[in-house]
Scaffold this active site. Structure first.
Site, PDB file in Angstrom:
ATOM      1  N   ASN A  20      45.817 100.060  34.014  1.00 47.42           N
ATOM      2  CA  ASN A  20      46.408  98.734  34.165  1.00 47.42           C
ATOM      3  C   ASN A  20      47.847  98.640  33.668  1.00 47.42           C
ATOM      4  OD1 ASN A  20      44.515  99.161  31.911  1.00 47.42           O
ATOM      5  ND2 ASN A  20      45.396  97.278  31.101  1.00 47.42           N
TER       6      ASN A  20
ATOM      7  N   GLY B  31      35.845  91.935  34.378  1.00 53.90           N
ATOM      8  CA  GLY B  31      35.979  93.344  34.012  1.00 53.90           C
ATOM      9  C   GLY B  31      35.557  93.633  32.581  1.00 53.90           C
ATOM     10  N   THR B  32      35.792  92.690  31.694  1.00 54.34           N
ATOM     11  CA  THR B  32      35.434  92.914  30.289  1.00 54.34           C
ATOM     12  C   THR B  32      33.918  93.005  30.133  1.00 54.34           C
ATOM     13  OG1 THR B  32      37.422  91.751  29.587  1.00 54.34           O
ATOM     14  CG2 THR B  32      35.676  91.973  27.951  1.00 54.34           C
TER      15      THR B  32
ATOM     16  N   CYS C 161      48.971  91.700  21.000  1.00 56.74           N
ATOM     17  CA  CYS C 161      49.309  90.766  19.941  1.00 56.74           C
ATOM     18  C   CYS C 161      48.039  90.387  19.215  1.00 56.74           C
ATOM     19  CB  CYS C 161      49.938  89.526  20.580  1.00 56.74           C
ATOM     20  SG  CYS C 161      51.319  88.916  19.660  1.00 56.74           S
TER      21      CYS C 161
ATOM     22  N   HIS D 205      39.791  87.930  39.837  1.00 56.05           N
ATOM     23  CA  HIS D 205      41.135  87.336  39.709  1.00 56.05           C
ATOM     24  C   HIS D 205      42.253  88.359  39.885  1.00 56.05           C
ATOM     25  CE1 HIS D 205      42.316  88.401  35.426  1.00 56.05           C
ATOM     26  NE2 HIS D 205      41.032  88.685  35.391  1.00 56.05           N
TER      27      HIS D 205
ATOM     28  N   SER E 174      36.970  92.711  39.054  1.00 55.83           N
ATOM     29  CA  SER E 174      37.242  91.379  38.522  1.00 55.83           C
ATOM     30  C   SER E 174      38.001  90.590  39.587  1.00 55.83           C
ATOM     31  CB  SER E 174      38.090  91.538  37.258  1.00 55.83           C
ATOM     32  OG  SER E 174      38.482  90.301  36.768  1.00 55.83           O
TER      33      SER E 174
ATOM     34  N   GLN F 270      41.682  97.471  38.547  1.00 55.36           N
ATOM     35  CA  GLN F 270      43.053  97.503  39.080  1.00 55.36           C
ATOM     36  C   GLN F 270      43.141  98.057  40.492  1.00 55.36           C
ATOM     37  OE1 GLN F 270      45.870  96.220  37.868  1.00 55.36           O
ATOM     38  NE2 GLN F 270      44.916  95.435  36.014  1.00 55.36           N
TER      39      GLN F 270
HETATM   40  N1  PLP Z   1      39.792  96.559  33.039  1.00 54.96           N
HETATM   41  C1  PLP Z   1      41.065  96.624  33.448  1.00 54.96           C
HETATM   42  C2  PLP Z   1      41.612  97.923  33.940  1.00 54.96           C
HETATM   43  C3  PLP Z   1      41.872  95.478  33.437  1.00 54.96           C
HETATM   44  O1  PLP Z   1      43.138  95.559  33.839  1.00 54.96           O
HETATM   45  C4  PLP Z   1      41.309  94.264  32.972  1.00 54.96           C
HETATM   46  C5  PLP Z   1      42.149  93.037  32.889  1.00 54.96           C
HETATM   47  O2  PLP Z   1      43.333  93.095  32.757  1.00 54.96           O
HETATM   48  C6  PLP Z   1      39.977  94.248  32.564  1.00 54.96           C
HETATM   49  C7  PLP Z   1      39.254  95.409  32.610  1.00 54.96           C
HETATM   50  C8  PLP Z   1      39.339  92.980  32.092  1.00 54.96           C
HETATM   51  O3  PLP Z   1      39.044  92.165  33.161  1.00 54.96           O
HETATM   52  P1  PLP Z   1      38.704  90.599  32.960  1.00 54.96           P
HETATM   53  O4  PLP Z   1      39.996  89.918  32.730  1.00 54.96           O
HETATM   54  O5  PLP Z   1      38.068  90.212  34.229  1.00 54.96           O
HETATM   55  O6  PLP Z   1      37.765  90.515  31.811  1.00 54.96           O
END
Ligand code: PLP
Length: 374
Positions: free
Chosen positions: A147, A69-70, A319, A195, A193, A175
């Site tokens: 999220n 997702g990132t 954090c 996972h 994503s 999500q």
């Molecule tokens: N976008 C949302 C809404 C998320 O909840 C997350 C991860 O918690 C991400 C993006 C990032 O995903 P990834 O962990 O696959 O980089």
């Protein structure tokens, strides 16, 4: 351990692992290689892409495998900026840091950014998106569901506004994948994503509509039609597609089960713990999410004590460099500082049981009592 942090990550489904293993053992070839080991991996990637496209509701060539997702969020936002060179971006104030930090990066290069506030229930309206659009707006990011508080956004309406005004709409579906239908027809790009739906960590996929004005972020070989260089993890692609298929097939039963677990937990906690308050819209929220503030307590403290007692949850605080900063989501919703500081996120998944949830609520009651009467 009672694992109530399914929005952070989910355990790998055994069926998904079994589909992945052959591509880590026998068929470990590089999908770019010309020999038979490479071709076996390449064919698996083709099938995984086709399956993913079918579920997302797009063409196979509109699916790009990424690291998660990132990367999807970075690629969408920075890729559109690179293709335009200048302009204005709208990013909801409750987006994941993948979008918020990317926007801040682009601000340093002269792009104008509007961080769009949600209402106090954590919803970003299509009207506010419409009002924020300027003649030079090139990009808008409003996630499918948040999220931290699980609030479901009006993506169809936002997509219509963006389309009518010629703005590229990126919808972060990290999500909602598995829980809600994909808004593919209403956006220019979306990200998932694996996972988060019982697939492998470190892997994800994007839909990018054919013909979109977007540049690549990662230059390298000709993988992903030259859009995203780097040797593809064939096993992870197989795992993502399998996990997605299972999630979509099980959607109704999982949503039903998870909603019942969440509602049972919420009812118990809100009635039996004094000063407990739900954050985010009561109805427009993911089945899995319960974000609760506990008056007079510190969220980090609750998390720590729950962990000591075998319950895994999270807070929305970030954090960094040893300091804890308050949740940007709850803060953007305009909640008072003490309510933000006392928030804890409980997220339920398909492997949780009623007994676990009941036990977690009992442990939580004791933890809160202990904090209030040290
Ligand atoms: N976008 C949302 C809404 C998320 O909840 C997350 C991860 O918690 C991400 C993006 C990032 O995903 P990834 O962990 O696959 O980089």
């Amino acid at each position: 351990m009672i694992y109530l942090d399914n929005a952070a990550t989910t355990p790998l489904d055994e069926a998904v692992l079994n589909k992945m293993l052959p591509f880590m053992r026998q068929s470990f070839g590089n999908p770019q290689s010309q020999h038979s080991a490479g071709r076996a991996a390449a064919n698996a990637v083709i099938s995984a892409r086709d399956k993913t496209a079918q579920i997302l509701g797009c063409k196979s060539e509109e699916v790009y495998f990424v690291s998660g997702g990132t990367e999807a969020g970075n690629t969408a936002l920075k890729g559109v900026c690179a293709a335009h060179g200048n302009g204005h971006l709208i990013v909801s104030a409750i987006e994941h840091p993948a979008l918020i930090e990317s926007a801040k990066d682009m601000q340093k290069f002269g792009f104008e950014i509007t961080f769009l506030k949600p209402n106090s229930r954590g919803i970003v309206s299509a009207e506010s998106v419409s009002a924020a659009i300027r003649p030079n707006t090139i990009f808008c990011a409003v996630m499918a569901a948040n999220n931290e508080v699980g609030t479901i956004q009006p993506v169809k309406e936002i997509g219509k506004v963006c389309k009518a005004r010629g703005v590229f709409y990126y919808c972060d579906c990290v999500q909602t994948a598995g829980a809600l239908p994909f808004p593919t027809e209403h956006c220019n790009a979306l990200g998932i994503s694996s996972h988060k739906f019982y697939g492998p960590r470190g892997f994800g996929a994007m839909f990018i509509k054919n013909g979109s004005k977007i540049n690549r972020l990662i230059s390298g070989g000709m993988q992903e039609r030259g859009f995203r260089g780097g040797t593809l993890n064939a096993a992870a692609a197989v795992g993502l597609a399998e996990a997605l298929e299972i999630a979509v097939n099980e959607r109704e039963q999982n949503n039903k089960k998870i909603t019942a677990l969440r509602n049972g937990f919420l009812k118990k906690v809100l009635t039996e713990i004094d000063g407990a308050e739900l954050n985010g819209d009561e109805f427009l929220r993911l089945p899995s999410n319960a974000n609760i503030s506990f008056k007079g307590c510190d969220g980090e403290n609750i998390l720590f004590l729950l962990d000591l007692n075998g319950v895994a949850v999270s807070t929305g605080s970030a954090c960094s460099a040893g300091a804890v900063s308050p949740s940007h989501v709850l803060t953007a919703m305009g909640l008072p500082a003490d309510r933000v500081k006392s928030a804890v996120r409980f997220t339920f998944g398909k492997y949780n049981t009623e007994d676990e949830v009941f036990a977690a609520a009992e442990i939580l009651k004791k933890v809160i009592k202990k904090i209030k009467n040290p």
